[in-house]
Structures are given as C-alpha cells and as structure tokens.
Design a protein around this motif. Structure first.
Motif, mmCIF file in Angstrom:
data_model
loop_
_atom_site.group_PDB
_atom_site.id
_atom_site.type_symbol
_atom_site.label_atom_id
_atom_site.label_comp_id
_atom_site.label_asym_id
_atom_site.label_seq_id
_atom_site.Cartn_x
_atom_site.Cartn_y
_atom_site.Cartn_z
ATOM 1 N N ALA A 91 52.599 62.240 -14.121
ATOM 2 C CA ALA A 91 51.291 62.655 -13.618
ATOM 3 C C ALA A 91 51.443 63.629 -12.453
ATOM 4 N N PHE A 92 50.390 64.411 -12.227
ATOM 5 C CA PHE A 92 50.346 65.365 -11.123
ATOM 6 C C PHE A 92 50.548 64.621 -9.792
ATOM 7 N N TYR A 93 51.493 65.109 -8.974
ATOM 8 C CA TYR A 93 51.828 64.344 -7.758
ATOM 9 C C TYR A 93 50.686 64.272 -6.744
ATOM 10 N N GLY A 94 49.777 65.249 -6.752
ATOM 11 C CA GLY A 94 48.623 65.210 -5.828
ATOM 12 C C GLY A 94 47.756 63.988 -6.109
ATOM 13 N N LEU A 95 47.629 63.656 -7.387
ATOM 14 C CA LEU A 95 46.853 62.467 -7.750
ATOM 15 C C LEU A 95 47.583 61.218 -7.268
ATOM 16 N N LEU A 96 48.896 61.191 -7.466
ATOM 17 C CA LEU A 96 49.686 60.038 -7.016
ATOM 18 C C LEU A 96 49.561 59.877 -5.496
ATOM 19 N N GLN A 97 49.581 61.004 -4.777
ATOM 20 C CA GLN A 97 49.475 60.932 -3.309
ATOM 21 C C GLN A 97 48.108 60.392 -2.885
ATOM 22 N N ALA A 98 47.060 60.823 -3.583
ATOM 23 C CA ALA A 98 45.723 60.316 -3.236
ATOM 24 C C ALA A 98 45.677 58.801 -3.477
ATOM 25 N N ILE A 99 46.233 58.357 -4.609
ATOM 26 C CA ILE A 99 46.258 56.912 -4.920
ATOM 27 C C ILE A 99 47.049 56.172 -3.832
ATOM 28 N N GLU A 100 48.168 56.779 -3.434
ATOM 29 C CA GLU A 100 49.028 56.161 -2.405
ATOM 30 C C GLU A 100 48.274 56.025 -1.077
ATOM 31 N N THR A 101 47.688 57.127 -0.596
ATOM 32 C CA THR A 101 47.074 57.084 0.743
ATOM 33 C C THR A 101 45.817 56.215 0.755
ATOM 34 N N LEU A 102 45.195 56.020 -0.407
ATOM 35 C CA LEU A 102 44.002 55.165 -0.443
ATOM 36 C C LEU A 102 44.378 53.698 -0.710
ATOM 37 N N ASN A 154 23.465 71.626 -14.869
ATOM 38 C CA ASN A 154 22.733 72.583 -14.042
ATOM 39 C C ASN A 154 23.263 72.562 -12.613
ATOM 40 N N ALA A 155 22.914 73.613 -11.875
ATOM 41 C CA ALA A 155 23.513 73.833 -10.559
ATOM 42 C C ALA A 155 23.332 72.635 -9.623
ATOM 43 N N ASP A 156 22.227 71.907 -9.772
ATOM 44 C CA ASP A 156 21.957 70.765 -8.875
ATOM 45 C C ASP A 156 22.944 69.621 -9.072
ATOM 46 N N GLU A 157 23.614 69.623 -10.210
ATOM 47 C CA GLU A 157 24.551 68.511 -10.480
ATOM 48 C C GLU A 157 25.940 68.778 -9.913
ATOM 49 N N ILE A 158 26.135 69.968 -9.320
ATOM 50 C CA ILE A 158 27.472 70.384 -8.864
ATOM 51 C C ILE A 158 27.574 70.282 -7.344
ATOM 52 N N ILE A 159 28.704 69.795 -6.869
ATOM 53 C CA ILE A 159 28.958 69.753 -5.415
ATOM 54 C C ILE A 159 30.244 70.533 -5.154
ATOM 55 N N ILE A 160 30.170 71.487 -4.249
ATOM 56 C CA ILE A 160 31.350 72.304 -3.930
ATOM 57 C C ILE A 160 32.288 71.486 -3.036
ATOM 58 N N THR A 161 33.589 71.603 -3.322
ATOM 59 C CA THR A 161 34.595 70.886 -2.521
ATOM 60 C C THR A 161 35.659 71.875 -2.031
ATOM 61 N N SER A 162 36.510 71.392 -1.136
ATOM 62 C CA SER A 162 37.626 72.233 -0.672
ATOM 63 C C SER A 162 38.795 72.003 -1.626
ATOM 64 N N GLY A 163 38.741 72.655 -2.763
ATOM 65 C CA GLY A 163 39.792 72.517 -3.771
ATOM 66 C C GLY A 163 39.575 71.306 -4.659
ATOM 67 N N CYS A 164 40.408 71.245 -5.702
ATOM 68 C CA CYS A 164 40.318 70.144 -6.664
ATOM 69 C C CYS A 164 40.869 68.856 -6.057
ATOM 70 N N GLN A 165 41.845 69.011 -5.148
ATOM 71 C CA GLN A 165 42.448 67.822 -4.533
ATOM 72 C C GLN A 165 41.371 67.011 -3.797
ATOM 73 N N GLU A 166 40.483 67.710 -3.087
ATOM 74 C CA GLU A 166 39.419 66.981 -2.385
ATOM 75 C C GLU A 166 38.478 66.322 -3.396
ATOM 76 N N ALA A 167 38.198 67.038 -4.486
ATOM 77 C CA ALA A 167 37.318 66.467 -5.516
ATOM 78 C C ALA A 167 37.924 65.172 -6.073
ATOM 79 N N LEU A 168 39.248 65.176 -6.313
ATOM 80 C CA LEU A 168 39.918 63.982 -6.853
ATOM 81 C C LEU A 168 39.867 62.833 -5.838
ATOM 82 N N THR A 169 40.154 63.173 -4.577
ATOM 83 C CA THR A 169 40.184 62.131 -3.538
ATOM 84 C C THR A 169 38.790 61.526 -3.347
#
Ligand code: PLP
Length: 474
Positions: free
Chosen positions: A203-214, A169-184
């Motif tokens: 793997a998708f490089y955006g995920l690798l970058q998030a893992i790297e920067t964190l 349901n709608a209450d379980e959803i949080i809007i983000t600035s793109g999927c990259q923000e959701a992953l991070t």
C-alpha cells in the motif's frame, strides 16, 4: 576507433532504447535514414546489417526493417501478495522522510518518491495562471479561502469528475491541501485509535503513515498486480474482523499500478454496502491511464454516499501547490469542519491558479501528451530492468501512472540496496515501507517519471550491479 556505420548503428539502437521505436515498429527506410544522419546509403545499409546481427531489428520481405519484439526479456509479473492476515499497528515508516527529502537534492537520480520530474508538468502554464491571478485578485489573495474552498475550482473539479463517471455538484466538494490531507481527514472522521482499516498490500506509504499517526491498525489484504485487491480475501477478512473502513487506490494504484476491473468495483461497493463499511477511495492517478478511456471511479457505481472520494492535482499538475479535494458523501459536514480546524484553509492563490488553468481548457490536451510520455517512460524502465537486473527479477506492467514495483531475487535486501544507492546519489523506495509489518524485503518501487538519458541509464546499470552483488554475496 568506431567506424561511421557503427556509430550510426549505436544511435539507432539508442533511439530504440529510448522508446522512439517500440518492438514491432518499422524503422525508417535507407533513404530517410541517410538524410536524417547525413551519411551515404551504403553506410546506412551497413548499420542496419549490424543492428540485424545484434538482434535489434529484423528484415521483412519487401517491407523494410522492424524492431524485434522483446529485445530484452520482459520480466514476469510478481504474484498475488500474501500479507499477514491480521490487523497490526504500522511500523517502520521513519525511512520515508529521508527518501522524500532527496527530492529536494538536485544531484540525486530521483527514482524513490513518486514525484514527476518538472519537465513532465505544465510548469509554464501554471506559472502564467499564478501571475495572472496574482495581478487580477491582489488583496483577495491575502485572505483565507475557508472550506469548502474556491467556488470556481469546485465547479471545474465537478465537471472533471464526470469523466470518472461521477455525477457530483460543486457543493459536494471540499478543497484540501493535497490528497494526503483528504485521506487523513477521512480516516479521522470515520475511525478512531485502535480501529481497523482494510488496505491493499502493498500500500501507499502515506496511507500507512496516516494510519500509524492516528493510532489505528492496518489489515493488509492480498492484492493482485493487475486486478487489485482480492475481493474473496476482503470478504473473508470482513467476516473475521470488525473493520471500520476500507481505503484503496482502485485506479493505477501505488505501488502496483493495477486497476480494478469494473465488475470488481461494483462488487466491492456491494460487499462494503452490505457490511456498512465506508470506502476511502484515493483516485489520484485516475487521469493518468495509458488508454484513451479514463477508468471509472468506484463511487461512480453507486450513490457515492458510502464513499469518501479523495484526489489531488499533485501527480498531474503540481505537487508543490498542494491542492486536492474530497467528495465526502454523507460525511460532508464533519469533513468540512475538520478541514477547518486542521489547517483553516488551503492556499488561496494556489486554488485560484488551478481554477484558472482548468478553466482555460488545456488540461485535456496536456493529459493526452503526458499519458503518452509516462507510457513510454514506464516501458523504457521495464526494459532497463530486463536488461540490467538479474534473471528472475519480476516487474509489474502498469496501465497508468508512473511507478513500477519490482520483485528482486529473494536474497536481495532492499533496505541494504537503498542505503548503497543513497551513497551513490540514487534514491529508490524499498519494499518494507509499503507494508504495515515491513514485508516486501526484496521488493523496490521505482519512479519512472524521469527523463530517460545517459544519467538515468547509468543509474539503472549501477542499481543492476548492486542487485547482482547482493544476490551473489555469501
Ligand atoms: C496514492 C497516493 N495518494 C496520495 C498521495 C499524496 O498526494 P498529495 O501530494 O496530493 O498529498 C500520493 C503521493 O505520492 C499517492 O501516491
């Protein structure tokens, strides 16, 4: 000078290359073609004979001419990947920024970043929604729309998620600035520096970058180009290493384009549930399958509590509007707060516009069209690889999305190829950016969401020549 019938034969051959007629399709009869091209029936007969001699079409008794199956050899699939079997920090991602920057340079042939050409997106309809919302909501658009985000948009997303088998349901959803923000946000919430994240390989490089920067570590798991992550290998890895989370693209993954069968999705949830490891599920390509039936999300196979489901409209409606979402299960409060402290809110106008577009109900009609378009583009590009690249080149056969993953002859260095291609104003994505340890040196990923035309065909010919040259260089 070419004779008229040769010219007509070339035009029919182009139509075949462009996927207007697929292998096994019947091409129109002589009368229809003579009307279509405005030439005599005898000219069409000569053109058909020429195409038959060239092996492009074949005659079937009393039935007409058909496009011959596999005019060019369809390359084989790459094998199951075999990444390094221990967690490592992520390195080698610097090249990616240069690659994505080329998407803003109009004279580049854009085969690098996985960004659809504007002609595939419902740009006009989105523009109409933007202007209509700007007129209707004036002042409200200047304020923040704080997390969890626009209620109408969340309602629309909740409805759409039913297609993926998710009762949300709608209450379980949080809007983000793109999927990259959701992953991070997901990674930050579940894990900390030094923690191990199990991922597909490549793997998708955006995920690798998030893992790297964190400051986390990636544990790359062998992945099959058709059925996705190897559950046997994942199970073994979970026994061996203190994995904190698993992050996957189960539907039409990037770059392999593979989709996990339902039984694997169920087994994955069970495996992770027993080990109490949360799943970060990236379903950004889920709506873009070539089949009419949308594949289910992994989270549809359980309560969704242990899954952080991430997605966005970047691949299907507009990458530039930066609207995505997350269904964070049991992590709802933490994610909502983290979204707020990270970027306060997602653009108010963009949220209103996407909500308006979805409310109008034309998204499904648009999806039906674009899925066909991408299927055709992917088929044409695979054929072009078969035609212009050296024998032995292997290519994935995705059932959705719009990228293909190509294994070049082992001697070809894809980073060198990428540099040469950039000089020729062609962008491609070299294999090493899809691995934490810069594996896949002789692989590339190509974006097929580009209109097939002479420029693109020429780019494929140029790339093929470069690959041949690198393969034969001493
Ligand atoms: C698998 C995958 N996840 C996430 C993203 C990022 O999506 P967004 O542009 O919505 O942040 C991409 C974009 O290429 C992607 O391919």
């Amino acid at each position: 000078m070419k004779k008229l019938y040769e010219d007509i034969a070339d035009q029919i051959a182009d139509q075949i290359d462009q996927g207007l007629y697929l292998p096994g399709d019947r091409i129109p009869g002589v009368r229809k073609l003579s009307q279509q091209f405005g030439v005599s029936i005898s000219t069409i007969v000569l053109a058909q004979r020429l195409l038959e001699d060239d092996g492009r079409i074949e005659a079937r008794p009393r039935s007409g001419y058909y496009v011959r199956a596999q005019i060019w050899p369809i390359p084989e699939l790459p094998a199951l990947s075999r990444p390094l079997r221990r967690p490592t920090p992520v390195t080698g991602q610097q090249l990616v920024l240069r690659l994505v920057q080329t998407t803003n340079e109009p004279d580049f042939v854009q085969l690098g970043a996985a960004v659809p050409h504007a002609s595939f997106l419902p740009t006009r309809a989105i523009q109409r929604s933007l202007s209509s919302m700007a007129r209707t909501y004036g002042n409200e658009l200047s304020t923040y729309q704080f997390p969890p985000g626009n209620p109408e948009l969340r309602r629309q997303i909740a409805r759409r998620m039913a297609e993926a088998g998710c009762q949300v349901n709608a209450d379980e959803i949080i809007i983000t600035s793109g999927c990259q923000e959701a992953l991070t946000l997901s990674l930050q919430t579940i894990a900390g520096p030094g923690d191990i994240i199990a991922i597909e390989s490549p793997a998708f490089y955006g995920l690798l970058q998030a893992i790297e920067t964190l400051g986390m570590k990636a544990l790359e798991i062998p992945t099959d180009p058709q059925t996705g992550i190897s559950l046997a290998a994942l199970s073994l890895a979970l026994e061996q290493w203190p994995v904190k989370a698993c992050a996957l693209v189960p539907n039409f993954s990037n770059p392999l384009g593979c989709t996990m069968p339902d039984e694997n999705k169920q087994a994955l949830l069970t495996l992770l549930g027993e080990a109490r490891i949360p799943l970060i599920e990236d379903d950004i390509y889920g709506d873009l399958g070539f089949d009419t039936k949308r594949p289910r999300a992994v989270s549809a196979f359980g309560s969704g509590e242990q899954v952080l489901y991430c997605s966005s409209f970047s691949k299907s409606l507009s990458p530039g509007l930066r609207v995505g979402w997350i269904v964070p299960g049991q992590y709802r409060e933490q994610i909502e707060y983290r979204k707020y402290v990270t970027s306060l809110a997602t653009s108010t106008l963009a949220q209103y516009a996407i909500a308006d577009f979805l409310k109008q109900g034309s998204y499904d009609r648009y999806l039906r069209q674009v899925r066909r378009d991408y299927q055709r583009q992917v088929a044409i590009m695979i054929r072009a690889v078969g035609k212009y690249f050296p024998v032995g080149t292997r290519v994935t056969q995705p059932q959705g999305g719009f990228v293909i993953w190509i294994e070049l002859p082992a001697k070809v260095d894809s980073l060198k190829l990428c540099q040469q291609a950039l000089i020729g104003r062609i962008s491609i994505a070299p294999g090493p950016i899809f691995s934490a340890t810069q594996k896949y040196r002789h692989f590339i990923r190509l974006n097929c969401a580009q209109p097939w035309n002479d420029t693109l065909e020429q780019a494929m010919i140029t790339l093929g020549r470069m690959v041949h040259a690198l393969n034969t260089a001493s």
